[in-house]
Design an enzyme around this catalytic site. Structure first.
Site, PDB file in Angstrom:
ATOM      1  N   TYR A   1      50.834  42.194  43.578  1.00  0.00           N
ATOM      2  CA  TYR A   1      49.503  42.446  43.009  1.00  0.00           C
ATOM      3  C   TYR A   1      49.515  42.227  41.498  1.00  0.00           C
ATOM      4  CZ  TYR A   1      45.809  45.190  40.790  1.00  0.00           C
ATOM      5  OH  TYR A   1      44.780  45.586  39.969  1.00  0.00           O
TER       6      TYR A   1
ATOM      7  N   ASN B   1      52.087  62.093  39.853  1.00  0.00           N
ATOM      8  CA  ASN B   1      51.332  62.096  41.116  1.00  0.00           C
ATOM      9  C   ASN B   1      51.289  63.480  41.754  1.00  0.00           C
ATOM     10  OD1 ASN B   1      50.903  59.360  40.840  1.00  0.00           O
ATOM     11  ND2 ASN B   1      52.642  58.784  42.137  1.00  0.00           N
TER      12      ASN B   1
ATOM     13  N   LYS C   1      47.628  39.389  39.108  1.00  0.00           N
ATOM     14  CA  LYS C   1      46.696  39.734  38.021  1.00  0.00           C
ATOM     15  C   LYS C   1      47.204  39.141  36.700  1.00  0.00           C
ATOM     16  CE  LYS C   1      43.442  41.966  38.117  1.00  0.00           C
ATOM     17  NZ  LYS C   1      42.013  41.639  38.407  1.00  0.00           N
TER      18      LYS C   1
ATOM     19  N   ILE D   1      35.011  49.699  41.497  1.00  0.00           N
ATOM     20  CA  ILE D   1      34.640  49.698  40.075  1.00  0.00           C
ATOM     21  C   ILE D   1      33.402  48.834  39.856  1.00  0.00           C
ATOM     22  CG2 ILE D   1      35.442  49.355  37.703  1.00  0.00           C
ATOM     23  CD1 ILE D   1      38.315  49.552  38.727  1.00  0.00           C
TER      24      ILE D   1
ATOM     25  N   ARG E   1      50.819  58.146  36.243  1.00  0.00           N
ATOM     26  CA  ARG E   1      49.717  57.206  36.043  1.00  0.00           C
ATOM     27  C   ARG E   1      48.806  57.791  34.961  1.00  0.00           C
ATOM     28  NH1 ARG E   1      52.927  54.764  38.327  1.00  0.00           N
ATOM     29  NH2 ARG E   1      52.787  53.407  40.152  1.00  0.00           N
TER      30      ARG E   1
ATOM     31  N   THR F   1      44.367  44.810  34.622  1.00  0.00           N
ATOM     32  CA  THR F   1      45.028  46.095  34.862  1.00  0.00           C
ATOM     33  C   THR F   1      46.199  46.312  33.913  1.00  0.00           C
ATOM     34  OG1 THR F   1      46.358  47.285  36.496  1.00  0.00           O
ATOM     35  CG2 THR F   1      46.364  44.906  36.654  1.00  0.00           C
ATOM     36  N   ASP F   2      46.533  47.575  33.696  1.00  0.00           N
ATOM     37  CA  ASP F   2      47.726  47.894  32.887  1.00  0.00           C
ATOM     38  C   ASP F   2      49.018  47.540  33.617  1.00  0.00           C
ATOM     39  OD1 ASP F   2      47.706  49.927  34.802  1.00  0.00           O
ATOM     40  OD2 ASP F   2      47.793  51.578  33.366  1.00  0.00           O
ATOM     41  N   GLU F   3      48.918  47.289  34.941  1.00  0.00           N
ATOM     42  CA  GLU F   3      50.139  47.043  35.722  1.00  0.00           C
ATOM     43  C   GLU F   3      50.832  45.740  35.313  1.00  0.00           C
ATOM     44  OE1 GLU F   3      50.084  47.916  39.869  1.00  0.00           O
ATOM     45  OE2 GLU F   3      48.621  49.510  39.631  1.00  0.00           O
TER      46      GLU F   3
HETATM   47  P1  NAD Z   1      38.234  47.022  45.219  1.00  0.00           P
HETATM   48  O1  NAD Z   1      39.342  46.554  46.098  1.00  0.00           O
HETATM   49  O2  NAD Z   1      37.611  48.354  45.466  1.00  0.00           O
HETATM   50  O3  NAD Z   1      37.028  45.963  45.246  1.00  0.00           O
HETATM   51  C1  NAD Z   1      37.251  44.578  45.182  1.00  0.00           C
HETATM   52  C2  NAD Z   1      35.937  43.882  45.530  1.00  0.00           C
HETATM   53  O4  NAD Z   1      36.157  42.464  45.400  1.00  0.00           O
HETATM   54  C3  NAD Z   1      35.471  44.136  46.955  1.00  0.00           C
HETATM   55  O5  NAD Z   1      34.085  44.375  46.965  1.00  0.00           O
HETATM   56  C4  NAD Z   1      35.807  42.844  47.687  1.00  0.00           C
HETATM   57  O6  NAD Z   1      34.922  42.570  48.766  1.00  0.00           O
HETATM   58  C5  NAD Z   1      35.650  41.834  46.559  1.00  0.00           C
HETATM   59  N1  NAD Z   1      36.452  40.613  46.780  1.00  0.00           N
HETATM   60  C6  NAD Z   1      37.772  40.521  47.088  1.00  0.00           C
HETATM   61  N2  NAD Z   1      38.132  39.227  47.236  1.00  0.00           N
HETATM   62  C7  NAD Z   1      37.014  38.489  47.009  1.00  0.00           C
HETATM   63  C8  NAD Z   1      36.737  37.099  47.004  1.00  0.00           C
HETATM   64  N3  NAD Z   1      37.684  36.188  47.284  1.00  0.00           N
HETATM   65  N4  NAD Z   1      35.479  36.693  46.710  1.00  0.00           N
HETATM   66  C9  NAD Z   1      34.501  37.583  46.428  1.00  0.00           C
HETATM   67  N5  NAD Z   1      34.699  38.921  46.432  1.00  0.00           N
HETATM   68  C10 NAD Z   1      35.944  39.369  46.722  1.00  0.00           C
HETATM   69  O7  NAD Z   1      38.808  46.906  43.740  1.00  0.00           O
HETATM   70  P2  NAD Z   1      38.521  47.826  42.455  1.00  0.00           P
HETATM   71  O8  NAD Z   1      39.447  48.972  42.492  1.00  0.00           O
HETATM   72  O9  NAD Z   1      37.070  48.030  42.324  1.00  0.00           O
HETATM   73  O10 NAD Z   1      39.034  46.844  41.303  1.00  0.00           O
HETATM   74  C11 NAD Z   1      38.143  45.913  40.703  1.00  0.00           C
HETATM   75  C12 NAD Z   1      38.897  45.129  39.648  1.00  0.00           C
HETATM   76  O11 NAD Z   1      39.425  46.024  38.674  1.00  0.00           O
HETATM   77  C13 NAD Z   1      40.101  44.349  40.197  1.00  0.00           C
HETATM   78  O12 NAD Z   1      40.153  43.117  39.522  1.00  0.00           O
HETATM   79  C14 NAD Z   1      41.297  45.214  39.826  1.00  0.00           C
HETATM   80  O13 NAD Z   1      42.453  44.424  39.636  1.00  0.00           O
HETATM   81  C15 NAD Z   1      40.826  45.828  38.527  1.00  0.00           C
HETATM   82  N6  NAD Z   1      41.398  47.144  38.186  1.00  0.00           N
HETATM   83  C16 NAD Z   1      41.340  48.170  39.091  1.00  0.00           C
HETATM   84  C17 NAD Z   1      41.842  49.419  38.729  1.00  0.00           C
HETATM   85  C18 NAD Z   1      41.769  50.587  39.674  1.00  0.00           C
HETATM   86  O14 NAD Z   1      42.273  51.666  39.354  1.00  0.00           O
HETATM   87  N7  NAD Z   1      41.125  50.482  40.826  1.00  0.00           N
HETATM   88  C19 NAD Z   1      42.384  49.616  37.460  1.00  0.00           C
HETATM   89  C20 NAD Z   1      42.435  48.527  36.567  1.00  0.00           C
HETATM   90  C21 NAD Z   1      41.929  47.304  36.939  1.00  0.00           C
HETATM   91  O1  TDX Z   2      49.429  57.663  49.788  1.00  0.00           O
HETATM   92  C1  TDX Z   2      49.819  57.485  48.617  1.00  0.00           C
HETATM   93  N1  TDX Z   2      50.819  58.268  48.105  1.00  0.00           N
HETATM   94  C2  TDX Z   2      51.315  58.120  46.854  1.00  0.00           C
HETATM   95  O2  TDX Z   2      52.230  58.848  46.427  1.00  0.00           O
HETATM   96  C3  TDX Z   2      49.245  56.477  47.766  1.00  0.00           C
HETATM   97  C4  TDX Z   2      48.139  55.584  48.276  1.00  0.00           C
HETATM   98  C5  TDX Z   2      49.750  56.342  46.499  1.00  0.00           C
HETATM   99  N2  TDX Z   2      50.763  57.120  46.049  1.00  0.00           N
HETATM  100  C6  TDX Z   2      51.258  56.943  44.666  1.00  0.00           C
HETATM  101  C7  TDX Z   2      51.612  55.528  44.276  1.00  0.00           C
HETATM  102  C8  TDX Z   2      51.236  55.483  42.804  1.00  0.00           C
HETATM  103  O3  TDX Z   2      52.321  55.977  42.018  1.00  0.00           O
HETATM  104  O4  TDX Z   2      50.171  57.316  43.821  1.00  0.00           O
HETATM  105  C9  TDX Z   2      50.078  56.451  42.675  1.00  0.00           C
HETATM  106  C10 TDX Z   2      48.727  55.780  42.679  1.00  0.00           C
HETATM  107  O5  TDX Z   2      48.715  54.871  43.761  1.00  0.00           O
HETATM  108  P1  TDX Z   2      47.435  53.928  44.069  1.00  0.00           P
HETATM  109  O6  TDX Z   2      46.243  54.783  44.191  1.00  0.00           O
HETATM  110  O7  TDX Z   2      47.818  53.017  45.191  1.00  0.00           O
HETATM  111  O8  TDX Z   2      47.287  53.146  42.698  1.00  0.00           O
HETATM  112  P2  TDX Z   2      48.290  52.212  41.845  1.00  0.00           P
HETATM  113  O9  TDX Z   2      49.330  51.609  42.704  1.00  0.00           O
HETATM  114  O10 TDX Z   2      48.756  53.011  40.663  1.00  0.00           O
HETATM  115  O11 TDX Z   2      47.276  51.052  41.375  1.00  0.00           O
HETATM  116  C11 TDX Z   2      45.922  51.370  40.973  1.00  0.00           C
HETATM  117  O12 TDX Z   2      45.780  51.386  39.571  1.00  0.00           O
HETATM  118  C12 TDX Z   2      45.892  50.154  38.893  1.00  0.00           C
HETATM  119  C13 TDX Z   2      44.924  50.372  41.573  1.00  0.00           C
HETATM  120  O13 TDX Z   2      45.066  50.369  42.979  1.00  0.00           O
HETATM  121  C14 TDX Z   2      45.134  48.998  40.994  1.00  0.00           C
HETATM  122  O14 TDX Z   2      44.143  48.114  41.492  1.00  0.00           O
HETATM  123  C15 TDX Z   2      44.986  49.086  39.491  1.00  0.00           C
HETATM  124  O15 TDX Z   2      45.251  47.857  38.895  1.00  0.00           O
END
Ligand code: NAD
Ligand code: TDX
Length: 373
Positions: free
Chosen positions: A161, A260, A165, A13, A225, A135-137
């Protein structure tokens, strides 16, 4: 125009946000601080690395004094904090890294902001902002008939996780109430789109279908989701920085709930359609079922459920919409199509990840998940 410290800007992101921000805000500078963990990838920032407004700093948010130095040296007035450990499955296998990065890391950044912006008074306080990306989690799990999460839903995190958060959200809130640090927080639903690391459901699905590997569906596949295209998330943060109220929390979501198994079927259909329409794609991905007249859904494999697997997330982004006018631009249909096309066009990007050390992790992870049904 604000000048930004973006933590975690080499992740999924964060990188999308940096691209969006520099495109939309020509007079703004961006410094990315990222530790380049397994999820961070400098290639995600290739397109902006030559831009004079952009600086990359390789470092850990937990390092005392590092962020404060960057705020001073680059005269930055805004922090957009993405850096975190983000994968629920990894947090179940090893929570310690999550507590360190997500709790201690967020606290180090809050201390830096307080010291440089409030104690040293290097910026007018009306100009500074600490935006925390959450996150919404943190709200826990909904039943199928429950109304969506709002900003007043009580916290009930269920995984290491989401607990880490939630702790970081509370620290951000406390720094506002105790020290007067100008903060905003956004709690967003599941994102998807370009540069999404292929351990998360949607990118994992796409690359597995293209390479003809099984699609692991946890439990009965009925977990729900609420999906948001990542650029809509970037635009939401922009709206909060520009028009959000200091001290407030904003929920961000796509009003796009899906089970899913329905996401799996939609992505399978999209990849199959692309391959059926294009002989060159069939030649590039010979293991994909559609290359030989098959159907990607044949790869679906139900596997053991994630421990403590939250049943349903749904978000009401009404406050954000009412106060800032934000609304998502992509629907699930347009966003998924854009995402599949991005992965088809960017094979070297995900091939680089799948052929690296990540392959060992994923092989071990899925080998330990027994098949069910
Ligand atoms: P990601 O895992 O793809 O990226 C995380 C980044 O943070 C990486 O570039 C990693 O190198 C860096 N990082 C991790 N630990 C670090 C540290 N100690 N110091 C400096 N950099 C560090 O994560 P994402 O999916 O891009 O999520 C970004 C943010 O958004 C997170 O805070 C996550 O909780 C939040 N978020 C993600 C989702 C989602 O669906 N992916 C949804 C809601 C909120
Ligand atoms: O292989 C899989 N099979 C499967 O059924 C994986 C990787 C996931 N899943 C399911 C678990 C969840 O119900 O799919 C759904 C989505 O899983 P993830 O992609 O791991 O996401 P989720 O656990 O919902 O969390 C994500 O959204 C909220 C992000 O990883 C978080 O960082 C964010 O806060």
């Amino acid at each position: 125009m604000p000048d930004l410290l973006v933590t975690g800007g080499a992740g999924f992101i964060g990188a999308n946000f940096v691209h969006y921000w520099l495109r939309e805000h020509h007079a703004s500078r961006v410094v990315v601080l990222d530790a380049l963990t397994y999820a961070g990838n400098l290639a995600n920032l290739d397109a902006v690395r030559g831009d004079a407004r952009f600086t990359f700093v390789h470092g850990d948010i937990c390092t005392e004094g590092l962020a404060a130095g960057l705020l001073r040296d680059h005269a930055l007035d805004t922090i957009v904090h993405f850096a975190a450990e983000s994968h629920v499955d990894r947090s179940i296998l090893g929570p310690d890294a999550f507590l360190r990065a997500n709790i201690t890391g967020t606290h180090e950044l809050l201390k830096a902001a307080r010291q440089v912006w409030l104690d040293e008074g290097r910026m007018p306080v009306e100009r500074v902002r600490f935006h925390h990306v959450s996150t919404d989690e943190v709200y826990g799990s909904l039943g199928f008939d429950d109304p969506p999460f709002t900003e007043t839903t009580p916290y009930a995190p269920n995984s290491p996780y989401s607990a880490s958060k939630a702790a970081s959200d509370h620290l951000v809130r406390a720094y506002h109430h105790t020290y007067g640090l100008p903060v905003t927080t956004s709690n967003c639903s599941n994102n998807y789109g370009p540069w999404h690391f292929p351990e998360k459901l949607i990118p994992l699905l796409i690359v597995n279908v293209l390479d003809g590997r099984t699609i692991p569906v946890y439990g009965d596949g009925r977990n729900v989701r609420d999906w948001l295209y990542v650029e809509d998330h970037a635009r939401a943060i922009d709206a909060i920085l520009g028009r959000g109220r200091v001290g407030e929390v904003y929920n961000v979501g796509g009003r796009a709930e899906a089970a899913n198994i329905d996401i799996v079927r939609r992505v399978c259909a999209l990849v199959d359609d692309r391959l059926r329409a294009d002989a060159a794609l069939r030649a590039r991905f010979p293991q994909s079922p559609a290359a030989t007249g098959g159907d990607a859904t044949s790869l679906i494999t139900f596997v053991a459920d994630r421990p403590g697997h939250d049943r349903r997330y749904a978000i009401a982004p009404d406050k954000l919409a009412a106060e800032t006018g934000w609304a998502p631009r992509e629907t699930l249909a347009t966003g998924l199509a854009r995402t599949v096309d991005w992965y088809l066009a960017q094979e070297p990007w995900w091939r680089g990840i799948m052929d690296g050390s990540y392959r060992d992790w994923i092989t071990t992870h899925y080998a330990t998940r027994e098949r069910v049904g």
